[in-house]
Enzyme design. Sequence first.
Site, PDB file in Angstrom:
ATOM      1  N   ASP A  76      16.649  -4.064  44.214  1.00 32.12           N
ATOM      2  CA  ASP A  76      16.147  -3.494  42.983  1.00 32.12           C
ATOM      3  C   ASP A  76      14.680  -3.059  43.114  1.00 32.12           C
ATOM      4  OD1 ASP A  76      15.465  -6.213  43.754  1.00 32.12           O
ATOM      5  OD2 ASP A  76      15.183  -6.785  41.588  1.00 32.12           O
ATOM      6  N   GLU A 141      15.017  -9.526  42.896  1.00 33.44           N
ATOM      7  CA  GLU A 141      14.093  -9.954  43.496  1.00 33.44           C
ATOM      8  C   GLU A 141      12.747  -9.462  42.506  1.00 33.44           C
ATOM      9  OE1 GLU A 141      10.106 -10.550  45.946  1.00 33.44           O
ATOM     10  OE2 GLU A 141      11.058  -8.734  44.937  1.00 33.44           O
TER      11      GLU A 141
HETATM   12 ZN    ZN Z   1       9.757  -6.244  47.161  1.00 33.80          ZN
END
Ligand code: ZN
Length: 388
Positions: A76, A141
Amino acid sequence: MTTPANPVALAQALIRCESVTPAEGGALTLLEGILSAAGFECHRMTFSEPGFADVENLYARFGTSGPNLCFAGHTDVVPAGDVDAWTSPPFAAEIRDGILYGRGAVDMKGEIACFIAAVHRILARGDKIPGSISLLITGDEEGDSINGTAKLLGWLKERGEILHDCIVGEPSSKDVVGDEIKIGRRGSLNCELIVEGKQGHAAYPHLADNPVPKIARMIDRLSALVLDEGTTHFEPSRLNVTVISVPNTATNVIPGLARARFNVRYNDAHTRPDLEARLRDVCDAAALEVDARYTIKFSGTGDVFLTQTGPLMETAQLAVREITGAAPRLSTGGGTSDARFIKDHCPVIELGLTNATIHQVDERVPVAELETLTRIYERFITLYFSRS
Ligand SMILES: [Zn+2]
């Protein structure tokens, strides 16, 4: 078709997947296809939590025996921001003058591409891997970090699957690839301080109790606090007041409440409970000075950690030195990463590209750096398994 041994083409293909957190954007499907074809056993997992977006994740493992060397990362990316400010479209993955532009180029699709390219080169040479190589890739994340690495690690534990060492591909480097390896992170503690008063008319202050000067005194005492002088691997801990708010818009009203928020980035001179106790002591003393009634609340998940010297760190240092000719600095600076979850399972370090343009418009990486990092990872994997 992307040649997996070519990190540049693979990084481009990944950037072209619009995986703005928490969207999968085709990035994990791309990796699953490449890793399956290379002989990895792949598991795709979608994790859910009420109130949060579902997130897709991938765990892929080559080999069945130990030691299991894990590469952890995320596909992501943060949003592109002002698309018009980019010199080429953020998901086009254009190369100009030897530089690859695109969201995720260094944070951290580039590193994933380098690691996979390194593994492919080793397998293509016919080298045996006396153990396992795994990739733990999350799509959570840059977002809430609720349905990602933490849950993946829980899933691994339930299956009795052990990670022996982990390298996180976050952009750890400063000026050139490999100049810094992150071996720990400061802890991050969020605090909310509320001072209660009594609302009243500014013309009749004796009938009210103004919390504003009281919270000002408390903030002053907290800000003046010297927590430590720094430790061997960490800079001094610091407290920063970030929010002061009083729910009041009228100048002739004494407010009934004042609120402040602050954040402490702390090093390994402190444990979280000790630090909280110390802050309470400072608040108690300051409150006594001004006769304040207050409450304080603590939150934040990132505790301080430091990876001890061992095979993982030594192998990474050696690989960097062999490829770049310079020894990496061992650093604990910067923000948090998913290493904060992994450190509870196995030794973990971060080694990746340069971080100068992360989260910025025109995020970019010189193509030559992708090749250098691929060679570092390749050497690292070879050295790791030759020692084990
Ligand atoms: Zn990162």
